[in-house]
Design an enzyme around this catalytic site. Sequence first.
Site, short mmCIF file in Angstrom:
data_model
loop_
_atom_site.label_atom_id
_atom_site.label_comp_id
_atom_site.label_asym_id
_atom_site.label_seq_id
_atom_site.Cartn_x
_atom_site.Cartn_y
_atom_site.Cartn_z
CE LYS A 22 -3.65 -0.26 2.21
NZ LYS A 22 -5.25 0.34 2.52
NE ARG B 158 -6.59 4.24 4.93
CZ ARG B 158 -7.97 3.44 4.02
NH1 ARG B 158 -7.92 2.93 4.12
NH2 ARG B 158 -8.64 4.48 4.32
N GLY C 294 -8.80 -7.70 4.29
CA GLY C 294 -8.88 -8.25 5.65
C GLY C 294 -7.94 -8.50 6.80
CG MET D 64 -2.54 -7.79 9.75
SD MET D 64 -1.02 -7.21 8.77
CE MET D 64 -0.76 -6.84 7.43
NE ARG E 107 -4.99 -4.92 -3.45
CZ ARG E 107 -5.72 -4.98 -2.28
NH1 ARG E 107 -5.20 -4.64 -1.37
NH2 ARG E 107 -7.38 -5.90 -2.29
CG HIS F 166 -13.49 -10.48 3.48
ND1 HIS F 166 -13.56 -11.69 3.89
CD2 HIS F 166 -12.33 -10.41 3.95
CE1 HIS F 166 -12.62 -12.39 4.63
NE2 HIS F 166 -11.88 -11.45 4.47
CB SER G 203 14.12 -41.95 -13.85
OG SER G 203 13.65 -40.99 -14.12
CB CYS H 196 9.60 -40.89 -13.00
SG CYS H 196 10.41 -41.74 -11.57
CE1 TYR I 35 11.86 -39.05 -18.16
CE2 TYR I 35 14.19 -38.38 -19.04
CZ TYR I 35 13.07 -39.04 -18.21
OH TYR I 35 13.22 -40.54 -18.37
C1 PEP Z 1 9.68 -41.95 -6.94
O1 PEP Z 1 10.26 -42.90 -5.70
O2 PEP Z 1 9.56 -40.92 -6.84
C2 PEP Z 1 8.92 -42.55 -7.94
C3 PEP Z 1 8.37 -42.49 -8.78
O3 PEP Z 1 8.57 -44.27 -7.19
P1 PEP Z 1 7.02 -44.48 -6.45
O4 PEP Z 1 6.56 -43.41 -6.54
O5 PEP Z 1 6.24 -45.54 -7.80
O6 PEP Z 1 7.75 -44.94 -5.23
#
Ligand code: PEP
Length: 886
Positions: free
Chosen positions: A22, A91, A100, A102, A335, A451, A777, A845, A865
């Site tokens: 503010k 304020r 709202g 504070m 803002r 609000h 991975s 993963c 990836y």
């Molecule tokens: C992990 O451990 O991140 C994984 C992908 O395997 P899971 O979740 O199947 O144990």
Amino acid sequence: MTTFVFDFADGNKDQKDLLGGKGANLAEMTNLGLPVPPGFTITTEACRAYLESGGQPDTLEAEVSEHLADLEKKMGRTLGDASDPLLVSVRSGAKFSMPGMMETVLNIGLNDESVAGLAQHSDDERFALDSYRRLLQMFGSTVLDVDAEHFSDALDAAKKAKDTTEDLDLDVEDLRTLVEDFKALIREHAGREFPQDPREQMELATKAVFDSWNTDRAVLYRRQERIPEDLGTAVNIQAMVFGNRGMTSGSGVCFTRDPASGDQGVYGDYLQNAQGEDVVAGTRNTVSLADMAEIDKESHDELIEIMETLEKHYKDMCDIEFTVEDGKLWMLQTRVGKRTPEAAFRIAVHMADEGLIDMDEALRRVNGEQLANLMFPRFDVNAERTLLAKGMNASPGAAVGRAVFDWATAVEWAENGEDVILVRKETTPEDLHGMMVARGVLTSRGGKTSHAAVVARGMGRTCVCGAEALDVDTREGEFTVRDGKTIREGDVISIDGSTGEVFDGAVPVADSFVVRYFEGQEVDEPLVEAVARLMDHADAARRLRVRTNADTAEDAARARRFGAQGIGLCRTEHMFLGERRGLVENLIVAESDDEQSAALDELLPLQRHDFLEIFEAMDGLPVTIRLIDPPLHEFLPDLTDLSVAMAVADVHGHRKKRQRKLLKAVQRLHESNPMLGLRGVRLGIVIPGLFTMQTRAILEAAAERIRGGGSAEPEIMIPLVASVRELDLVRARIKQVAIDVQEETGTTVPHKIGTMIELPRAAMTAGEIAGSAEFFSFGTNDLTQMTWGFSRDDVEASFFSTYLEQGVFPVSPFESLDIDGVGSLVRRAVEDGKAANPELHLGVCGEHGGDPASIHFFDEVGLDYVSCSPFRVPVARLEAGRARLT
Ligand code: PEP
Ligand code: MG
């Protein structure tokens, strides 16, 4: 010496850390030459010092005096002067907006004497008394901790005595009585007199604002919004202008675009003869800006011009508070405005088209969470539904749940697993907890700037507000619709935050437009066009590829439509459940090699078929298949159930040979800590046939696919490797199977062999492991469990809420990667792995592959990836694009 106080003319919009949002924006508007009542800001640094030491910094009082003297000079009036008082507002204003949460106190400087001065000078005794009673009310409740209900009850009683519901019907005499009543309430409940000294009022109000940083509701809000605890709030002290000086005055809130839909064109609420709090509280119904033009064209036109100036200056949608005092417009706040996910996407693209920003900036303005939100289902327009009422579409979404009328019930029922809709006349900061647990929020009063609307939008909660046709009785726990139907606590209702509609019962939901677009359908919706353009921009910008975690052809195909560039994790254990469980049981209870091979032979064609379908769905794209990971007992009946069944069979003298064998197996495989037991690569070493069968199924399916004219690129992944030796043992067998399959089928299958990195030891010895792996991975689910030493299934429900509360981590490390701890292991494994094997391909993963903050980290450390569930694929694409923006 530290400076704790800054004049509005001495700051700018980039000083939010020091001056709060503010204060920084008031400074910016002042310097833009806009009509801002003068004032000064006490810094967040002063607040932090106060909260740490419990007292104001020594030099603060003198600094405030100096700035106050300047302000008095500018205004030609003295604070609280008996004949013509300067009045100020005090304020709060933190770096991040906390609507709202504070405190604010208006009309500081009024007392028994100066109220007469104000009356005389303004020639309006009613106005002066009304301002005084507001001061007593706000000061009493926020500074002196008197329960606000005492004041509102007294006010209601005064109105009732006059047989009215309107504040405006109270006359001078009523207000004079009310002022005395309020003073008495303070005396009674605060144990002291209302301070008559204006400077003392100002100081106490300042401290109350500082203290309000730590109220329960503020703490709760910060946790919800992930706002750091240690920022503190600034305090803005500003000359008062009055929107409650009769019908030529008023207060309003406006947005430079519609914050709910993102439509171009201004949006706002205005209330004549009112102070700002009246607009936001939603206790009186406001009028639109178009109506304001009828009431006061000059102020309206000036406001529209200022809105344009602000939007061009900030290059973003602005949220503005203003007051008209006797026909003169004043700007009280601006803002960058909060908006719904739909509005975020649409505004970003509109602004790029208008040349205000470029597409990179447009992409910065949206995020994956908003996109995920847009993928939620909406109500099916073709379903039968009974409309109860229509309010304002304050925050989108389709929410179905049981009506509850107070926040405590909302919390209680939600804890019991019920979906609830919190129904209120209007919400106050007290309702925050209930809003957090509810599926949706419905109010009968207040506009899109109330609000309820602002807070719901901020937390992505569905909200319909201002549904005036509903007569809400929170005491009775029911609301009545105009045609007489009554909905009681516990009855199911549905609210549509995108249209403002309220329906009786549970309305069925349908796919969102955005999902339909990702599915490849033609959808002619402005939102979809905005999403498509930003997705294209993100795809062009990103370096990370996005794969999906999928174990069925159906999931794989959907993910592919959503833009997945392969499968990063196919969990094969899911293929052994259901009817096939019996076959796995056979394998586990096998008492000879022959029995074991027979069991595996039965599983082989089934597995091959699974993989073939997946290769078809992902034709031409890489598919990472993980060999079986979980402990085998997960495929067996529960030990207790089985023991009971056996005991019963014994009593009846039944012979249960298979059951007996099963029980033995279950007893043999029972583990105290299965997560740390016989699973993953350990299984592959102890029961080699299982991994070999799976490898054969993968390679035979790929060969079949290739022979059929398609292409398949399997990547065989070994779970839970801790040492390179484990990987080497299994890899040798996989290679042998590959040679066998090639000989038998005459088809060469291009494939890779790699490993998951999901144990700290694997990360620490990644350099060695990389010599035997073509890819890594990161299994960040297990890596998180193993690094923290807690099992997700056990801890999330038991003590995570306490850990979050006590700030051990700001967000669950299973949701967003713990960059400092788990992230260090990932970073190290990437560096060591790449150094040992420059060809090493890298992905993730674990669930974190679909989490925005984690994706930015994975981009930074150089993974190739991320892989996530099909529904998160668009989110990951968007965030991978955003990660590349500097
Ligand atoms: C992990 O451990 O991140 C994984 C992908 O395997 P899971 O979740 O199947 O144990
Ligand atoms: Mg794992």
